[in-house]
Each structure stands twice: as C-alpha cells, then as structure tokens.
Design a protein around this motif. Structure first.
Motif, PDB file in Angstrom:
ATOM      1  N   MET A 195     -17.969  30.676 -28.466  1.00 25.69           N
ATOM      2  CA  MET A 195     -16.774  30.795 -27.648  1.00 25.69           C
ATOM      3  C   MET A 195     -15.730  31.634 -28.382  1.00 25.69           C
ATOM      4  SD  MET A 195     -16.154  27.004 -26.015  1.00 25.69           S
ATOM      5  CE  MET A 195     -16.420  26.108 -27.530  1.00 25.69           C
ATOM      6  N   THR A 196     -15.204  32.647 -27.716  1.00 29.59           N
ATOM      7  CA  THR A 196     -14.073  33.374 -28.269  1.00 29.59           C
ATOM      8  C   THR A 196     -12.793  32.665 -27.844  1.00 29.59           C
ATOM      9  OG1 THR A 196     -13.999  34.804 -26.326  1.00 29.59           O
ATOM     10  CG2 THR A 196     -15.298  35.563 -28.221  1.00 29.59           C
ATOM     11  N   ALA A 197     -11.704  32.971 -28.498  1.00 27.53           N
ATOM     12  CA  ALA A 197     -10.452  32.293 -28.185  1.00 27.53           C
ATOM     13  C   ALA A 197      -9.290  33.190 -28.530  1.00 27.53           C
ATOM     14  CB  ALA A 197     -10.358  30.976 -28.937  1.00 27.53           C
ATOM     15  N   ASP A 198      -8.118  32.824 -28.012  1.00 27.95           N
ATOM     16  CA  ASP A 198      -6.913  33.570 -28.305  1.00 27.95           C
ATOM     17  C   ASP A 198      -6.331  33.132 -29.650  1.00 27.95           C
ATOM     18  OD1 ASP A 198      -7.229  34.878 -25.897  1.00 27.95           O
ATOM     19  OD2 ASP A 198      -5.938  33.499 -24.789  1.00 27.95           O
ATOM     20  N   THR A 199      -5.294  33.844 -30.086  1.00 26.50           N
ATOM     21  CA  THR A 199      -4.694  33.643 -31.408  1.00 26.50           C
ATOM     22  C   THR A 199      -3.452  32.776 -31.311  1.00 26.50           C
ATOM     23  OG1 THR A 199      -5.484  35.797 -32.142  1.00 26.50           O
ATOM     24  CG2 THR A 199      -3.645  34.845 -33.359  1.00 26.50           C
ATOM     25  N   VAL A 200      -3.277  31.868 -32.275  1.00 20.97           N
ATOM     26  CA  VAL A 200      -2.051  31.091 -32.386  1.00 20.97           C
ATOM     27  C   VAL A 200      -1.277  31.618 -33.590  1.00 20.97           C
ATOM     28  CG1 VAL A 200      -1.043  28.816 -32.775  1.00 20.97           C
ATOM     29  CG2 VAL A 200      -3.080  29.049 -31.339  1.00 20.97           C
ATOM     30  N   LEU A 212      -8.465  36.772 -24.021  1.00 23.27           N
ATOM     31  CA  LEU A 212      -9.287  35.811 -23.293  1.00 23.27           C
ATOM     32  C   LEU A 212      -8.547  35.289 -22.062  1.00 23.27           C
ATOM     33  CD1 LEU A 212     -11.868  34.098 -23.086  1.00 23.27           C
ATOM     34  CD2 LEU A 212     -10.716  32.362 -24.459  1.00 23.27           C
ATOM     35  N   SER A 213      -7.336  34.793 -22.268  1.00 23.09           N
ATOM     36  CA  SER A 213      -6.531  34.310 -21.140  1.00 23.09           C
ATOM     37  C   SER A 213      -5.511  35.331 -20.670  1.00 23.09           C
ATOM     38  CB  SER A 213      -5.819  32.992 -21.499  1.00 23.09           C
ATOM     39  OG  SER A 213      -6.747  31.923 -21.566  1.00 23.09           O
ATOM     40  N   ASP A 214      -5.508  36.532 -21.290  1.00 25.04           N
ATOM     41  CA  ASP A 214      -4.669  37.651 -20.854  1.00 25.04           C
ATOM     42  C   ASP A 214      -3.218  37.211 -20.653  1.00 25.04           C
ATOM     43  OD1 ASP A 214      -3.865  40.154 -19.937  1.00 25.04           O
ATOM     44  OD2 ASP A 214      -4.502  39.750 -17.875  1.00 25.04           O
ATOM     45  N   ARG A 215      -2.671  36.570 -21.681  1.00 23.80           N
ATOM     46  CA  ARG A 215      -1.316  36.038 -21.534  1.00 23.80           C
ATOM     47  C   ARG A 215      -0.738  35.697 -22.885  1.00 23.80           C
ATOM     48  NH1 ARG A 215      -2.752  29.683 -20.512  1.00 23.80           N
ATOM     49  NH2 ARG A 215      -3.204  29.459 -22.732  1.00 23.80           N
ATOM     50  N   ILE A 216       0.573  35.433 -22.876  1.00 19.63           N
ATOM     51  CA  ILE A 216       1.280  34.815 -23.997  1.00 19.63           C
ATOM     52  C   ILE A 216       1.678  33.413 -23.538  1.00 19.63           C
ATOM     53  CG2 ILE A 216       3.296  34.925 -25.508  1.00 19.63           C
ATOM     54  CD1 ILE A 216       3.419  37.948 -24.826  1.00 19.63           C
ATOM     55  N   TYR A 217       1.479  32.426 -24.414  1.00 23.03           N
ATOM     56  CA  TYR A 217       1.869  31.053 -24.118  1.00 23.03           C
ATOM     57  C   TYR A 217       2.800  30.574 -25.223  1.00 23.03           C
ATOM     58  CZ  TYR A 217       1.307  25.929 -23.611  1.00 23.03           C
ATOM     59  OH  TYR A 217       1.515  24.575 -23.482  1.00 23.03           O
ATOM     60  N   VAL A 218       4.047  30.313 -24.872  1.00 25.35           N
ATOM     61  CA  VAL A 218       5.008  29.776 -25.823  1.00 25.35           C
ATOM     62  C   VAL A 218       4.794  28.260 -25.882  1.00 25.35           C
ATOM     63  CG1 VAL A 218       7.445  29.468 -26.373  1.00 25.35           C
ATOM     64  CG2 VAL A 218       6.653  31.618 -25.363  1.00 25.35           C
ATOM     65  N   MET A 219       4.147  27.819 -26.972  1.00 25.31           N
ATOM     66  CA  MET A 219       3.790  26.411 -27.114  1.00 25.31           C
ATOM     67  C   MET A 219       4.969  25.570 -27.597  1.00 25.31           C
ATOM     68  SD  MET A 219       0.117  27.140 -28.935  1.00 25.31           S
ATOM     69  CE  MET A 219      -0.334  25.409 -29.109  1.00 25.31           C
ATOM     70  N   HIS A 220       5.773  26.137 -28.494  1.00 21.73           N
ATOM     71  CA  HIS A 220       6.975  25.445 -28.963  1.00 21.73           C
ATOM     72  C   HIS A 220       8.056  26.491 -29.218  1.00 21.73           C
ATOM     73  CE1 HIS A 220       9.651  22.675 -30.990  1.00 21.73           C
ATOM     74  NE2 HIS A 220       9.792  23.578 -31.943  1.00 21.73           N
ATOM     75  N   LEU A 221       9.125  26.420 -28.442  1.00 17.97           N
ATOM     76  CA  LEU A 221      10.237  27.352 -28.574  1.00 17.97           C
ATOM     77  C   LEU A 221      11.222  26.847 -29.620  1.00 17.97           C
ATOM     78  CD1 LEU A 221      11.955  29.797 -27.452  1.00 17.97           C
ATOM     79  CD2 LEU A 221      13.019  28.103 -25.928  1.00 17.97           C
ATOM     80  N   ALA A 222      11.553  27.704 -30.570  1.00 15.85           N
ATOM     81  CA  ALA A 222      12.651  27.407 -31.496  1.00 15.85           C
ATOM     82  C   ALA A 222      13.929  27.942 -30.847  1.00 15.85           C
ATOM     83  CB  ALA A 222      12.412  28.079 -32.840  1.00 15.85           C
ATOM     84  N   ALA A 280     -18.040  26.962 -21.255  1.00 19.37           N
ATOM     85  CA  ALA A 280     -18.513  28.333 -21.479  1.00 19.37           C
ATOM     86  C   ALA A 280     -17.433  29.174 -22.143  1.00 19.37           C
ATOM     87  CB  ALA A 280     -18.940  28.967 -20.152  1.00 19.37           C
ATOM     88  N   THR A 281     -16.181  28.964 -21.736  1.00 14.53           N
ATOM     89  CA  THR A 281     -15.032  29.578 -22.408  1.00 14.53           C
ATOM     90  C   THR A 281     -13.954  28.516 -22.523  1.00 14.53           C
ATOM     91  OG1 THR A 281     -14.122  30.365 -20.283  1.00 14.53           O
ATOM     92  CG2 THR A 281     -15.455  31.925 -21.582  1.00 14.53           C
ATOM     93  N   TYR A 282     -13.055  28.711 -23.504  1.00 12.34           N
ATOM     94  CA  TYR A 282     -11.980  27.755 -23.724  1.00 12.34           C
ATOM     95  C   TYR A 282     -10.851  28.489 -24.423  1.00 12.34           C
ATOM     96  CZ  TYR A 282     -10.159  23.000 -24.131  1.00 12.34           C
ATOM     97  OH  TYR A 282      -9.414  21.849 -23.972  1.00 12.34           O
ATOM     98  N   PRO A 283      -9.591  28.138 -24.112  1.00  9.89           N
ATOM     99  CA  PRO A 283      -8.472  28.915 -24.678  1.00  9.89           C
ATOM    100  C   PRO A 283      -8.247  28.705 -26.172  1.00  9.89           C
ATOM    101  CG  PRO A 283      -7.670  27.098 -23.327  1.00  9.89           C
ATOM    102  CD  PRO A 283      -9.140  27.185 -23.093  1.00  9.89           C
ATOM    103  N   PHE A 284      -8.811  27.652 -26.741  1.00 10.29           N
ATOM    104  CA  PHE A 284      -8.713  27.413 -28.178  1.00 10.29           C
ATOM    105  C   PHE A 284     -10.125  27.322 -28.753  1.00 10.29           C
ATOM    106  CE2 PHE A 284      -4.731  25.931 -26.403  1.00 10.29           C
ATOM    107  CZ  PHE A 284      -3.790  26.396 -27.311  1.00 10.29           C
ATOM    108  N   PRO A 285     -10.325  27.678 -30.018  1.00 15.41           N
ATOM    109  CA  PRO A 285     -11.686  27.767 -30.584  1.00 15.41           C
ATOM    110  C   PRO A 285     -12.291  26.423 -30.960  1.00 15.41           C
ATOM    111  CG  PRO A 285     -10.078  28.430 -32.228  1.00 15.41           C
ATOM    112  CD  PRO A 285      -9.308  28.206 -30.946  1.00 15.41           C
ATOM    113  N   ILE A 286     -12.391  25.518 -29.980  1.00 18.48           N
ATOM    114  CA  ILE A 286     -12.912  24.180 -30.272  1.00 18.48           C
ATOM    115  C   ILE A 286     -14.417  24.190 -30.509  1.00 18.48           C
ATOM    116  CG2 ILE A 286     -11.049  22.950 -29.110  1.00 18.48           C
ATOM    117  CD1 ILE A 286     -12.840  22.667 -26.669  1.00 18.48           C
TER     118      ILE A 286
END
Length: 279
Positions: free
Chosen positions: A1-6, A19-29, A148-154
C-alpha cells in the motif's frame, strides 16, 4: 500500500500526497494563522492537488471561509471539550466536489439504528488487548488483506511501531487459537483532548460478529480513563457496517466530506461521527 506524507508546516501538522490528491490539516497551530493559509495554497498549487481539508477550531473558521473554504462537518465541543470544531474544505477542482455516488441512503438506514446498541461479547477463548510492537507484523497482514489502498501506511510494520511509540493505541482481537480477527486504533490528540477512533479492520472470516462494536466500546473505556473529552471517526460514507457501528453506539453524524479519501481502491466520501466521552 502506498500512502501520503505526514509533515509539519510551522507548528501545523498536515498530511498530503497524490494518493488522496489533497492536503489534510490534522492539527492547526492557531499561531500559524493567517500565514498558513498562503502556505496551504502554495503547496496545493505546486503539487496540483484538488482539495484542501482542514480540521479547525470554530474561532478560526472566518479566516478559512474568507479564503474560499466551505464547512463540510461540525463537531460540538471538539476542542478541549469547550470549542466547536469544523471540517472546512477548499475545492480546487469543481469535479472533486461532485458526489459520484449518493451516500444518503446508507446514512438514512443507519440513523434508524441510532442508540440501538447490541451487546458486544467475544466468543469464548477470544481476547482483546492493546497491541504491542510484537503484534505489528500480524496487524499489517490484516490491514493488507482488508484495504487495497489506505491514506496512512498501516501496511508497513515500521509505521505501526513508530505510531505505537507516539499517541496511537492499537487494539487487537485474537481467536482462541491466536488468529488475528480484528483490529482498530485510537489516534489521540492530547492538546485538543479528542481522539479519532479509526483503522477498523475485520478479517473476512470473522465478519458479522460485531467485533468493531466490541473494539469501539473497549477504546472508549481506555480513552475516558486517559481524559479525552470527545471521540470522533471519519468513516467511509458508503459502508453500511462501519456507519451502523457508530450509530448504534450513540454517535451523532456531523457531516460528509465529499470525495475525501482514497481508500479500498478508490476515492470515497467520508462521514464524520462524534460522541462526548465526558458526559
């Protein structure tokens, strides 16, 4: 499985990639505002992403809305049990916002199960316990089987061990003979005092036994003890079983994130569900 970068931009934790063709702000400072808005726009343009999704406190939302974001989901008392949280999205391609499949039928069906909690009991001899680094290889076998795919490399045991050393708590259900039947994780945001109930996977041989419901209940106990005030999940909108699990457990639907995540082989919209743990 490939995954996006944190990674981090300033003090803000973000995930991004093709992979998910996006930016996800997980925690905003919040101290990164307003400059982080320019940084996100620059990164999206440089990489050609079609969506930015940001999980933000309500007090910061006017800055995002002024820059073309829309609110896709809302969670009351999301931050530290006091401030509401928004999932705000900026669509950089009109097609990305258009639903390819209608998720409303699944939502309507599971809402009929709201609060209809079924007793979650493991078969005799089965166990449920927090996973350790020694379980990482077995966990990756399960996750590769289910997703088959997942947004994190689990599917990478190194990633699982790394996150176990941080603020992730994995839980694993084993049969009497030691087979991995199901697993999940609690992703803890200590500063925000909330937790994402995620990474649910049930081996095909053991479905239909409410193992996800058992795992969710076990994680809630652990997270209450850890002082978390709000639990939430981001669930595949077209999956009846996982949405029903949260509806039955008393979670409330907060909104749907359109075409948000590449999971199980394609892009899917995701439902946000939440529950207060401190009431």
């Amino acid at each position: 499985m490939t995954a996006d970068t944190v990674t981090t931009i300033g003090g803000t934790l973000v995930q991004h990639g093709r992979l998910s063709d996006r930016i996800y702000v997980m925690h905003l400072a919040p101290g990164d505002l307003p400059g982080i808005l320019d940084d996100l726009d620059w990164l999206a343009e440089a990489e050609g992403y079609s969506k930015i999704c940001a999980k933000v406190p309500a007090s910061t939302s006017p800055l995002f809305l002024a820059r073309g974001y829309v609110v896709e989901a809302r969670v009351p008392r999301f931050f530290r049990g006091r401030e509401d949280g928004y999932f705000a999205a900026k669509f950089l391609d009109a097609e990305r916002r258009r639903e390819k499949s209608d998720p409303t039928a699944v939502l309507a069906a599971v809402r009929e199960k709201a609060g209809d909690a079924r007793p979650a009991v493991l078969p005799s001899g089965w166990t449920c316990a927090p996973a350790t680094e020694d379980d990482a290889d077995d966990l990756t076998v399960l996750y590769r089987e289910v997703f088959a795919t997942y947004p994190f490399p689990i599917g990478d045991p190194g990633y699982l061990r790394e996150t176990m050393a941080g603020d992730y708590r994995y839980f694993i259900v084993r049969t009497e003979d030691g087979r991995v039947a199901a697993a999940s994780s609690a992703e803890i945001y200590r500063e925000d005092e909330n937790v994402e109930m995620t990474d649910f996977a049930v081996h095909p041989d053991f479905r239909g036994q409410n193992l996800s419901g058992f795992l969710l209940s076990r994680m809630e106990e652990e997270m209450r003890a850890a002082g978390m005030k709000t639990a939430f999940t981001i669930a595949r909108a077209l999956s009846y079983p996982i949405n029903a699990t949260f509806a039955r457990a008393g979670y409330t639907w907060g909104g749907t994130l359109a075409n948000n995540t590449n999971i199980c082989g394609g892009f899917e919209s995701m439902n946000v569900w939440y529950r207060a743990l401190d009431e």
